[in-house]
Write a protein that holds these residues in place. Structure first.
Motif, PDB file in Angstrom:
ATOM      1  N   GLU A  40     108.460 -90.817-103.508  1.00 36.66           N
ATOM      2  CA  GLU A  40     109.877 -90.733-103.134  1.00 36.66           C
ATOM      3  C   GLU A  40     110.149 -91.526-101.857  1.00 36.66           C
ATOM      4  O   GLU A  40     111.152 -92.243-101.761  1.00 36.66           O
ATOM      5  CB  GLU A  40     110.293 -89.270-102.952  1.00 36.66           C
ATOM      6  N   ARG A  41     109.262 -91.410-100.894  1.00 37.03           N
ATOM      7  CA  ARG A  41     109.435 -92.129 -99.630  1.00 37.03           C
ATOM      8  C   ARG A  41     109.382 -93.642 -99.852  1.00 37.03           C
ATOM      9  O   ARG A  41     110.216 -94.382 -99.332  1.00 37.03           O
ATOM     10  CB  ARG A  41     108.352 -91.703 -98.632  1.00 37.03           C
ATOM     11  N   CYS A  42     108.428 -94.090-100.640  1.00 38.22           N
ATOM     12  CA  CYS A  42     108.251 -95.532-100.867  1.00 38.22           C
ATOM     13  C   CYS A  42     109.372 -96.142-101.707  1.00 38.22           C
ATOM     14  O   CYS A  42     109.736 -97.300-101.505  1.00 38.22           O
ATOM     15  CB  CYS A  42     106.913 -95.803-101.550  1.00 38.22           C
ATOM     16  N   THR A  43     109.891 -95.382-102.645  1.00 40.40           N
ATOM     17  CA  THR A  43     110.913 -95.924-103.547  1.00 40.40           C
ATOM     18  C   THR A  43     112.331 -95.647-103.066  1.00 40.40           C
ATOM     19  O   THR A  43     113.271 -96.311-103.500  1.00 40.40           O
ATOM     20  CB  THR A  43     110.782 -95.334-104.966  1.00 40.40           C
ATOM     21  N   GLY A  44     112.478 -94.644-102.210  1.00 38.37           N
ATOM     22  CA  GLY A  44     113.816 -94.244-101.793  1.00 38.37           C
ATOM     23  C   GLY A  44     114.557 -93.493-102.886  1.00 38.37           C
ATOM     24  O   GLY A  44     115.776 -93.333-102.824  1.00 38.37           O
ATOM     25  N   ALA A  45     113.828 -93.034-103.887  1.00 39.58           N
ATOM     26  CA  ALA A  45     114.441 -92.313-105.010  1.00 39.58           C
ATOM     27  C   ALA A  45     113.640 -91.047-105.282  1.00 39.58           C
ATOM     28  O   ALA A  45     112.436 -91.008-105.037  1.00 39.58           O
ATOM     29  CB  ALA A  45     114.442 -93.192-106.259  1.00 39.58           C
ATOM     30  N   ASP A  46     114.323 -90.023-105.792  1.00 40.59           N
ATOM     31  CA  ASP A  46     113.562 -88.815-106.104  1.00 40.59           C
ATOM     32  C   ASP A  46     112.877 -88.958-107.463  1.00 40.59           C
ATOM     33  O   ASP A  46     113.222 -89.819-108.273  1.00 40.59           O
ATOM     34  CB  ASP A  46     114.405 -87.542-105.983  1.00 40.59           C
ATOM     35  N   ILE A  47     111.887 -88.113-107.669  1.00 42.99           N
ATOM     36  CA  ILE A  47     111.051 -88.183-108.871  1.00 42.99           C
ATOM     37  C   ILE A  47     111.898 -88.064-110.139  1.00 42.99           C
ATOM     38  O   ILE A  47     111.683 -88.797-111.109  1.00 42.99           O
ATOM     39  CB  ILE A  47     109.961 -87.080-108.844  1.00 42.99           C
ATOM     40  N   SER A  48     112.867 -87.169-110.128  1.00 42.64           N
ATOM     41  CA  SER A  48     113.720 -86.982-111.306  1.00 42.64           C
ATOM     42  C   SER A  48     114.438 -88.274-111.681  1.00 42.64           C
ATOM     43  O   SER A  48     114.548 -88.614-112.865  1.00 42.64           O
ATOM     44  CB  SER A  48     114.752 -85.881-111.058  1.00 42.64           C
ATOM     45  N   TRP A  49     114.927 -88.978-110.681  1.00 46.21           N
ATOM     46  CA  TRP A  49     115.643 -90.230-110.941  1.00 46.21           C
ATOM     47  C   TRP A  49     114.690 -91.270-111.530  1.00 46.21           C
ATOM     48  O   TRP A  49     115.044 -91.996-112.461  1.00 46.21           O
ATOM     49  CB  TRP A  49     116.284 -90.737-109.646  1.00 46.21           C
ATOM     50  N   ILE A  50     113.472 -91.339-110.989  1.00 41.59           N
ATOM     51  CA  ILE A  50     112.479 -92.286-111.517  1.00 41.59           C
ATOM     52  C   ILE A  50     112.161 -91.944-112.972  1.00 41.59           C
ATOM     53  O   ILE A  50     112.100 -92.828-113.828  1.00 41.59           O
ATOM     54  CB  ILE A  50     111.199 -92.295-110.649  1.00 41.59           C
ATOM     55  N   PHE A  51     111.987 -90.660-113.264  1.00 39.39           N
ATOM     56  CA  PHE A  51     111.739 -90.229-114.646  1.00 39.39           C
ATOM     57  C   PHE A  51     112.906 -90.628-115.544  1.00 39.39           C
ATOM     58  O   PHE A  51     112.702 -91.123-116.653  1.00 39.39           O
ATOM     59  CB  PHE A  51     111.536 -88.712-114.711  1.00 39.39           C
ATOM     60  N   ASP A  52     114.130 -90.404-115.071  1.00 40.14           N
ATOM     61  CA  ASP A  52     115.313 -90.748-115.869  1.00 40.14           C
ATOM     62  C   ASP A  52     115.391 -92.243-116.137  1.00 40.14           C
ATOM     63  O   ASP A  52     115.715 -92.670-117.244  1.00 40.14           O
ATOM     64  CB  ASP A  52     116.605 -90.303-115.161  1.00 40.14           C
ATOM     65  N   LEU A  53     115.104 -93.030-115.127  1.00 43.71           N
ATOM     66  CA  LEU A  53     115.247 -94.478-115.233  1.00 43.71           C
ATOM     67  C   LEU A  53     114.068 -95.141-115.942  1.00 43.71           C
ATOM     68  O   LEU A  53     114.255 -96.004-116.800  1.00 43.71           O
ATOM     69  CB  LEU A  53     115.412 -95.079-113.829  1.00 43.71           C
ATOM     70  N   GLU A  54     112.856 -94.730-115.593  1.00 44.42           N
ATOM     71  CA  GLU A  54     111.652 -95.414-116.074  1.00 44.42           C
ATOM     72  C   GLU A  54     110.834 -94.601-117.070  1.00 44.42           C
ATOM     73  O   GLU A  54     109.864 -95.112-117.621  1.00 44.42           O
ATOM     74  CB  GLU A  54     110.760 -95.779-114.882  1.00 44.42           C
ATOM     75  N   GLY A  55     111.192 -93.338-117.243  1.00 44.13           N
ATOM     76  CA  GLY A  55     110.414 -92.473-118.119  1.00 44.13           C
ATOM     77  C   GLY A  55     109.123 -92.036-117.445  1.00 44.13           C
ATOM     78  O   GLY A  55     108.785 -92.489-116.348  1.00 44.13           O
ATOM     79  N   GLU A  56     108.413 -91.154-118.125  1.00 42.80           N
ATOM     80  CA  GLU A  56     107.162 -90.663-117.547  1.00 42.80           C
ATOM     81  C   GLU A  56     106.151 -91.792-117.387  1.00 42.80           C
ATOM     82  O   GLU A  56     105.428 -91.848-116.393  1.00 42.80           O
ATOM     83  CB  GLU A  56     106.564 -89.538-118.400  1.00 42.80           C
ATOM     84  N   GLN A  57     106.118 -92.712-118.336  1.00 47.81           N
ATOM     85  CA  GLN A  57     105.147 -93.811-118.258  1.00 47.81           C
ATOM     86  C   GLN A  57     105.370 -94.665-117.007  1.00 47.81           C
ATOM     87  O   GLN A  57     104.417 -95.021-116.314  1.00 47.81           O
ATOM     88  CB  GLN A  57     105.229 -94.678-119.511  1.00 47.81           C
ATOM     89  N   GLY A  58     106.621 -94.968-116.698  1.00 42.66           N
ATOM     90  CA  GLY A  58     106.925 -95.744-115.498  1.00 42.66           C
ATOM     91  C   GLY A  58     106.541 -94.997-114.232  1.00 42.66           C
ATOM     92  O   GLY A  58     105.989 -95.573-113.289  1.00 42.66           O
ATOM     93  N   PHE A  59     106.831 -93.701-114.231  1.00 42.66           N
ATOM     94  CA  PHE A  59     106.459 -92.886-113.079  1.00 42.66           C
ATOM     95  C   PHE A  59     104.941 -92.845-112.910  1.00 42.66           C
ATOM     96  O   PHE A  59     104.422 -93.006-111.802  1.00 42.66           O
ATOM     97  CB  PHE A  59     107.015 -91.464-113.207  1.00 42.66           C
ATOM     98  N   ARG A  60     104.222 -92.624-114.007  1.00 44.70           N
ATOM     99  CA  ARG A  60     102.754 -92.526-113.930  1.00 44.70           C
ATOM    100  C   ARG A  60     102.136 -93.833-113.438  1.00 44.70           C
ATOM    101  O   ARG A  60     101.133 -93.823-112.723  1.00 44.70           O
ATOM    102  CB  ARG A  60     102.154 -92.125-115.280  1.00 44.70           C
TER     103      ARG A  60
END
Length: 173
Positions: A40-60
């Motif tokens: 979250e600190r590095c991306t400036g986005a919360d985990i939920s938003w990353i999951f929504d945008l990139e899916g679990e695969q992108g987050f992983r």
């Protein structure tokens, strides 16, 4: 005295990785990192938003890169995300660069500890469904066990006591 080797905490959501990790780091005068918070600190986005945008695969993918970078540091305590061990690369890195401690807990305790949590992306779609936790446990518990140097249950004691038990185990030759 404990040698300042890296300590990596793995386990399911609600096992207490972040809370116990902070206590361990404080008691051992080590630097603490939480992989989810660092993403979250590095991306400036919360985990939920990353999951929504990139899916679990992108987050992983992001998680794998970050854990690889963090584990290159010396003398840290790292609380990993519950699903981080799905990556073979992450499992290898954790095993090679520190002591891996699997914080084990029951599904019942996970349900209690996560019931008010609105930030976990995997819970947003399924809620407090015991079958969901059982599915995750069936998939992930063998992976936690595969890389664990120490397995310690977290459900029968306070997190503070669990941290003290871990320190005691680490002090043994």
């Amino acid at each position: 005295m404990i040698e300042k080797r890296n300590i990596f905490l793995v386990g399911p959501m609600g096992a207490g990785k972040s809370t116990i990790g902070r206590q361990l780091a404080q008691q051992l005068s080590m630097e603490f990192f939480d992989s989810d918070k660092e993403i979250e600190r590095c991306t400036g986005a919360d985990i939920s938003w990353i999951f929504d945008l990139e899916g679990e695969q992108g987050f992983r993918y992001r998680e794998e890169i970050l854990i690889n970078q963090l584990t290159e540091k010396k003398g840290i305590v790292l609380a990993t995300g519950g699903g981080s061990i799905k990556s073979k690369e992450t499992r290898n890195v954790l095993s090679a660069r520190g002591v891996v401690i699997y914080l084990e807990t029951s599904i019942e305790k996970q349900l209690i500890r996560t019931q008010r949590d609105k930030k976990r992306p995997l819970l947003q779609s399924v809620g407090q469904c015991p079958q969901f936790f059982q599915t995750l446990a069936k998939e992930r518990n063998p992976l936690y066990e595969e890389i664990a140097d120490i397995i310690i249950p977290t459900e029968d004691h306070s997190f503070k006591i669990v941290a003290k038990k871990i320190i005691h185990l680490l002090e043994k030759p």
